[in-house]
Write a protein that holds these residues in place. Structure first.
Motif, PDB file in Angstrom:
ATOM      1  N   LEU A 157       0.845  -1.195   0.000  1.00 56.95           N
ATOM      2  CA  LEU A 157       0.000   0.000   0.000  1.00 56.95           C
ATOM      3  C   LEU A 157       0.879   1.244   0.000  1.00 56.95           C
ATOM      4  O   LEU A 157       2.070   1.185   0.318  1.00 56.95           O
ATOM      5  CB  LEU A 157      -0.910   0.010   1.230  1.00 56.95           C
ATOM      6  N   GLU A 158       0.270   2.370  -0.340  1.00 58.66           N
ATOM      7  CA  GLU A 158       1.010   3.634  -0.390  1.00 58.66           C
ATOM      8  C   GLU A 158       0.723   4.459   0.852  1.00 58.66           C
ATOM      9  O   GLU A 158      -0.399   4.497   1.344  1.00 58.66           O
ATOM     10  CB  GLU A 158       0.591   4.418  -1.639  1.00 58.66           C
ATOM     11  N   ILE A 159       1.764   5.128   1.358  1.00 68.59           N
ATOM     12  CA  ILE A 159       1.615   6.042   2.485  1.00 68.59           C
ATOM     13  C   ILE A 159       1.046   7.353   1.933  1.00 68.59           C
ATOM     14  O   ILE A 159       1.632   7.944   1.032  1.00 68.59           O
ATOM     15  CB  ILE A 159       2.982   6.325   3.165  1.00 68.59           C
ATOM     16  N   THR A 160      -0.103   7.787   2.457  1.00 68.33           N
ATOM     17  CA  THR A 160      -0.685   9.042   1.972  1.00 68.33           C
ATOM     18  C   THR A 160      -0.317  10.218   2.864  1.00 68.33           C
ATOM     19  O   THR A 160      -0.257  11.348   2.406  1.00 68.33           O
ATOM     20  CB  THR A 160      -2.225   8.950   1.888  1.00 68.33           C
ATOM     21  N   GLU A 161      -0.061   9.942   4.146  1.00 66.19           N
ATOM     22  CA  GLU A 161       0.211  11.029   5.069  1.00 66.19           C
ATOM     23  C   GLU A 161       1.104  10.542   6.199  1.00 66.19           C
ATOM     24  O   GLU A 161       0.861   9.487   6.774  1.00 66.19           O
ATOM     25  CB  GLU A 161      -1.135  11.503   5.645  1.00 66.19           C
ATOM     26  N   PRO A 193       3.764   7.589  13.303  1.00 64.89           N
ATOM     27  CA  PRO A 193       2.486   7.179  12.716  1.00 64.89           C
ATOM     28  C   PRO A 193       2.387   7.580  11.247  1.00 64.89           C
ATOM     29  O   PRO A 193       2.951   8.596  10.838  1.00 64.89           O
ATOM     30  CB  PRO A 193       1.450   7.919  13.561  1.00 64.89           C
ATOM     31  N   ALA A 194       1.653   6.763  10.472  1.00 72.15           N
ATOM     32  CA  ALA A 194       1.435   7.059   9.059  1.00 72.15           C
ATOM     33  C   ALA A 194       0.037   6.568   8.681  1.00 72.15           C
ATOM     34  O   ALA A 194      -0.481   5.630   9.274  1.00 72.15           O
ATOM     35  CB  ALA A 194       2.481   6.365   8.203  1.00 72.15           C
ATOM     36  N   ILE A 195      -0.550   7.221   7.678  1.00 74.35           N
ATOM     37  CA  ILE A 195      -1.867   6.816   7.181  1.00 74.35           C
ATOM     38  C   ILE A 195      -1.675   6.235   5.789  1.00 74.35           C
ATOM     39  O   ILE A 195      -1.022   6.835   4.937  1.00 74.35           O
ATOM     40  CB  ILE A 195      -2.845   8.005   7.154  1.00 74.35           C
ATOM     41  N   LEU A 196      -2.249   5.039   5.576  1.00 72.92           N
ATOM     42  CA  LEU A 196      -2.124   4.345   4.293  1.00 72.92           C
ATOM     43  C   LEU A 196      -3.238   4.756   3.337  1.00 72.92           C
ATOM     44  O   LEU A 196      -4.208   5.393   3.733  1.00 72.92           O
ATOM     45  CB  LEU A 196      -2.186   2.824   4.527  1.00 72.92           C
ATOM     46  N   SER A 197      -3.118   4.343   2.077  1.00 75.34           N
ATOM     47  CA  SER A 197      -4.111   4.679   1.054  1.00 75.34           C
ATOM     48  C   SER A 197      -5.490   4.110   1.357  1.00 75.34           C
ATOM     49  O   SER A 197      -6.484   4.599   0.842  1.00 75.34           O
ATOM     50  CB  SER A 197      -3.627   4.206  -0.313  1.00 75.34           C
ATOM     51  N   ALA A 218       8.610   8.439   3.847  1.00 73.86           N
ATOM     52  CA  ALA A 218       7.904   9.694   3.572  1.00 73.86           C
ATOM     53  C   ALA A 218       6.580   9.413   2.879  1.00 73.86           C
ATOM     54  O   ALA A 218       6.341   8.307   2.391  1.00 73.86           O
ATOM     55  CB  ALA A 218       8.782  10.581   2.682  1.00 73.86           C
ATOM     56  N   ALA A 219       5.722  10.434   2.811  1.00 71.30           N
ATOM     57  CA  ALA A 219       4.439  10.304   2.117  1.00 71.30           C
ATOM     58  C   ALA A 219       4.704   9.980   0.648  1.00 71.30           C
ATOM     59  O   ALA A 219       5.651  10.477   0.047  1.00 71.30           O
ATOM     60  CB  ALA A 219       3.635  11.585   2.250  1.00 71.30           C
ATOM     61  N   GLY A 220       3.879   9.118   0.064  1.00 69.10           N
ATOM     62  CA  GLY A 220       4.052   8.708  -1.330  1.00 69.10           C
ATOM     63  C   GLY A 220       4.866   7.437  -1.481  1.00 69.10           C
ATOM     64  O   GLY A 220       4.925   6.865  -2.565  1.00 69.10           O
ATOM     65  N   THR A 221       5.497   6.968  -0.405  1.00 69.47           N
ATOM     66  CA  THR A 221       6.291   5.741  -0.445  1.00 69.47           C
ATOM     67  C   THR A 221       5.363   4.538  -0.376  1.00 69.47           C
ATOM     68  O   THR A 221       4.405   4.526   0.385  1.00 69.47           O
ATOM     69  CB  THR A 221       7.265   5.700   0.753  1.00 69.47           C
TER      70      THR A 221
END
Length: 188
Positions: A132-136, A152-156, A168-171
């Motif tokens: 999945l992609e990290i969005t934030e 913490p990170a939010i996924l797609s 980073a975001a987008g990874t």
């Protein structure tokens, strides 16, 4: 079919006194003294009641005959989650109770292992790894190493996970579905 209690894993279906239970968690406990035991947290399929059982690891437990097949996730609507058998093109509908915590992780066209008993879906198993992609996420800080704490990170799919500080975001990242945790950065 009788199996030893220590061989049961998450997703297995157990027959106790004519009622079917799906294993939610299985833990083998080996105390310093005494007999090793297997602690199982299960959900009764008929009404969703959760129960906890403990057996000696060598005890025999009745495992229900379940048909495990790969199914393709199609879509979700008010009726439930729709899956298709890729060999026969038969479709089955799973209730939200059966899909459970896997719901946000389902993606269109995803191949999942669906367990059925007499043609009725009773358990669902996601693939071991999902990409999945990290969005934030918080921005990376210079001179921070991978051994420091996670952020913490939010996924797609909207789920929150903890990732290393250099992500980073987008990874695109690989998530381990056993506990929905960060596994590694995607190779693609």
């Amino acid at each position: 079919m009788k199996v030893i209690a220590s061989s049961l894993r998450k997703g297995a279906v157990v027959d106790m006194e004519g009622r079917l239970y799906v294993v939610l968690t299985a833990e083998n406990i080996h105390p310093g003294k005494g007999t090793p035991v297997t602690q199982l947290n299960m959900r009764r399929i008929s009404d969703g009641v959760k129960v906890s059982e403990r057996w000696r690891t060598t005890e025999q437990v009745e495992r229900a005959f379940v048909d495990d097949r790969n199914f393709t996730f199609l879509y979700q609507d008010g009726e439930g989650f729709h899956f298709m058998n890729p060999e026969t093109y038969d479709q089955v509908v799973c209730s939200p109770e059966i899909v459970g915590e896997a719901a946000p992780w389902l993606q269109d066209g995803m191949i999942v292992m669906l367990s059925t008993h007499d043609g009725v879906p009773i358990a669902l198993e996601l693939p071991r790894l999902l990409t999945l992609e990290i969005t934030e996420t918080e921005p990376a800080v210079k001179n921070q190493t991978a051994s420091s704490s996670y952020k913490p990170a939010i996924l797609s799919n909207g789920a929150r996970i903890m990732v290393p500080p250099y992500i980073a975001a987008g990874t695109r990242v690989v998530v381990l579905t056993e506990d929905f945790s960060y596994h590694e950065r995607a190779k693609d």
